[in-house]
Design an enzyme around this catalytic site. Structure first.
Site, mmCIF file in Angstrom:
data_model
loop_
_atom_site.group_PDB
_atom_site.id
_atom_site.type_symbol
_atom_site.label_atom_id
_atom_site.label_comp_id
_atom_site.label_asym_id
_atom_site.label_seq_id
_atom_site.Cartn_x
_atom_site.Cartn_y
_atom_site.Cartn_z
ATOM 1 N N GLY A 113 0.817 -1.209 0.000
ATOM 2 C CA GLY A 113 0.000 0.000 0.000
ATOM 3 C C GLY A 113 0.851 1.258 0.000
ATOM 4 O O GLY A 113 2.044 1.210 -0.319
ATOM 5 N N HIS A 124 2.694 4.665 -4.818
ATOM 6 C CA HIS A 124 3.347 5.818 -5.446
ATOM 7 C C HIS A 124 3.599 5.478 -6.916
ATOM 8 O O HIS A 124 3.190 4.403 -7.387
ATOM 9 C CB HIS A 124 4.649 6.167 -4.710
ATOM 10 C CG HIS A 124 5.549 4.977 -4.505
ATOM 11 N ND1 HIS A 124 6.161 4.323 -5.551
ATOM 12 C CD2 HIS A 124 5.903 4.302 -3.387
ATOM 13 C CE1 HIS A 124 6.871 3.327 -5.084
ATOM 14 N NE2 HIS A 124 6.732 3.280 -3.781
ATOM 15 N N GLY A 162 6.043 4.389 -8.494
ATOM 16 C CA GLY A 162 6.712 3.106 -8.732
ATOM 17 C C GLY A 162 5.687 1.980 -8.809
ATOM 18 O O GLY A 162 5.735 1.134 -9.715
ATOM 19 N N HIS A 163 4.732 1.983 -7.859
ATOM 20 C CA HIS A 163 3.686 0.948 -7.898
ATOM 21 C C HIS A 163 2.834 1.101 -9.155
ATOM 22 O O HIS A 163 2.461 0.108 -9.791
ATOM 23 C CB HIS A 163 2.771 1.067 -6.674
ATOM 24 C CG HIS A 163 3.438 0.805 -5.369
ATOM 25 N ND1 HIS A 163 3.615 1.775 -4.402
ATOM 26 C CD2 HIS A 163 3.985 -0.332 -4.866
ATOM 27 C CE1 HIS A 163 4.218 1.248 -3.359
ATOM 28 N NE2 HIS A 163 4.471 -0.019 -3.614
ATOM 29 N N GLN A 213 7.703 -9.216 7.956
ATOM 30 C CA GLN A 213 8.951 -8.758 7.328
ATOM 31 C C GLN A 213 9.538 -7.530 8.017
ATOM 32 O O GLN A 213 10.506 -6.951 7.547
ATOM 33 C CB GLN A 213 8.759 -8.520 5.827
ATOM 34 C CG GLN A 213 7.862 -7.356 5.454
ATOM 35 C CD GLN A 213 7.579 -7.335 3.960
ATOM 36 O OE1 GLN A 213 6.760 -8.087 3.467
ATOM 37 N NE2 GLN A 213 8.267 -6.466 3.218
ATOM 38 N N LYS A 251 13.989 -1.602 -7.511
ATOM 39 C CA LYS A 251 14.508 -0.840 -6.363
ATOM 40 C C LYS A 251 14.867 -1.799 -5.233
ATOM 41 O O LYS A 251 15.900 -1.671 -4.600
ATOM 42 C CB LYS A 251 13.512 0.190 -5.861
ATOM 43 C CG LYS A 251 14.119 0.990 -4.716
ATOM 44 C CD LYS A 251 13.296 2.151 -4.305
ATOM 45 C CE LYS A 251 12.163 1.754 -3.423
ATOM 46 N NZ LYS A 251 12.555 1.427 -2.041
ATOM 47 N N GLN A 308 15.504 -8.241 -2.913
ATOM 48 C CA GLN A 308 14.191 -8.907 -2.805
ATOM 49 C C GLN A 308 13.822 -9.594 -4.118
ATOM 50 O O GLN A 308 13.355 -10.731 -4.138
ATOM 51 C CB GLN A 308 13.128 -7.862 -2.431
ATOM 52 C CG GLN A 308 11.701 -8.361 -2.569
ATOM 53 C CD GLN A 308 10.666 -7.375 -2.067
ATOM 54 O OE1 GLN A 308 10.487 -7.222 -0.881
ATOM 55 N NE2 GLN A 308 9.974 -6.698 -2.975
HETATM 56 O O1 PAF Z 1 8.091 -4.885 -1.864
HETATM 57 C C1 PAF Z 1 7.116 -4.890 -1.095
HETATM 58 O O2 PAF Z 1 6.306 -3.960 -1.045
HETATM 59 C C2 PAF Z 1 6.931 -6.070 -0.150
HETATM 60 O O3 PAF Z 1 8.138 -6.556 0.301
HETATM 61 C C3 PAF Z 1 6.076 -7.194 -0.767
HETATM 62 C C4 PAF Z 1 6.775 -7.815 -1.964
HETATM 63 C C5 PAF Z 1 4.719 -6.651 -1.180
HETATM 64 C C6 PAF Z 1 5.849 -8.309 0.271
HETATM 65 O O4 PAF Z 1 5.174 -7.827 1.387
#
Ligand code: PAF
Length: 281
Positions: free
Chosen positions: A31, A34, A36-37, A61, A149, A153
């Site tokens: 959530g 921005h 990027g999303h 996390q 970014k 991950q």
């Molecule tokens: O990159 C993120 O926003 C988070 O690490 C993800 C991949 C949604 C997992 O909660």
């Protein structure tokens, strides 16, 4: 656009699309959306018949002293952004839905998770891989879209998908930057105006190192020392790491002699920011 809180209904919506022969693209987010999303949703839109977005601030996390409780959240604005950028399905589960009492399972990827952010945020990537695997089961998409970014991950998720034979394509999308170069992040909104302008030094330092490498400089020690000096000259910052790593294995390099990433994490004011650039691609 349909919004779901419950697992079965959301799974059903994804499978309905696929039963009709459609391809589903998944964009997992926490959530506070921005640009990027938005670029991830748009990339998914271009390559899928139906786009699913998840909005879930994943507690597992975050470390005990991190910003889980304060993580920005604006569901109404997020849903509007999802709709405007072309999402069809949005999953907004509660913590209890995804982690019911008695939840005991963790997915751990070794190796790639040990350095960089993994060294500074113990357990972080276990939380990421566990939630991403769960989301891929609840929304069994054909492809899932992640930003570069969060480069470590991205590689960790790719490795999990490969190792567990998860039937999904992982699509990497380029970093989206604000006008002064700062990588878009939900956490940027924690920055005061002066911290915000100081934060632009991170990308500036990365870009100048990339230019120096293009001009023939190879010695990682010197390149890293310059980046650190440039960041610290711009104002108070706590650097977690600056490294130049192999683009595939994340192994530290001493010479930039192959495709690599310059990666960094630094705290400016209340905010831990990460960024990276590709070199010698
Ligand atoms: O990159 C993120 O926003 C988070 O690490 C993800 C991949 C949604 C997992 O909660």
């Amino acid at each position: 656009m349909k919004v779901f809180n419950e697992i079965e209904a959301c799974y059903g919506a994804v499978r309905d699309v696929q039963r009709r022969g459609g391809r589903v693209g998944l964009v997992p987010t926490m959530g506070a959306l921005h640009e990027g999303h938005v670029s991830l949703i748009e990339a998914a839109r271009r390559r899928s018949d139906s786009v699913a977005v998840t909005i879930f601030v994943n507690p597992t996390q975050f470390g005990p002293n991190e910003d889980f409780e304060k993580y920005p959240s604006d569901t109404e604005a997020d849903l509007a952004a999802c709709e405007a950028s072309g999402a069809d399905i949005v999953f907004t589960p509660s913590v209890e839905t995804l982690y019911p009492r008695g939840f005991e399972t963790t997915i751990h990827v070794s190796g790639l998770t040990e350095g960089l952010c993994g060294a500074h945020r113990p357990g972080h990537f276990d939380g990421v891989t566990t939630i991403v695997a769960k989301l891929l089961n609840i929304l069994p998409a054909d492809a899932a879209f992640f930003g570069e970014k969060d480069y470590q991950q991205l590689l960790v998720i790719r490795r999990m998908v490969r190792d567990l034979n998860l039937p999904v394509e992982i699509v990497a999308c380029p970093i989206v930057r604000e006008k002064d170069g700062l990588a878009c992040s939900s956490r940027n909104r924690y920055l005061s105006p002066s911290e915000r302008s100081q934060a632009a030094v991170l990308s500036r330092a990365l870009f100048s190192a990339r230019d120096r490498i293009a001009a023939g400089h190879k010695r990682v020690k010197e390149l890293v020392a310059r980046i650190r000096a440039e960041i610290l000259a711009a104002g108070p910052a706590k650097i977690d790491y600056v490294e130049i790593v192999d683009a595939e294995t994340l192994d530290s390099l001493t010479e930039v002699d192959r495709p690599a990433r310059i990666v960094l994490a630094a705290r400016i004011g209340p905010c831990r920011l990460i960024d990276n650039v590709a070199v010698k691609e």
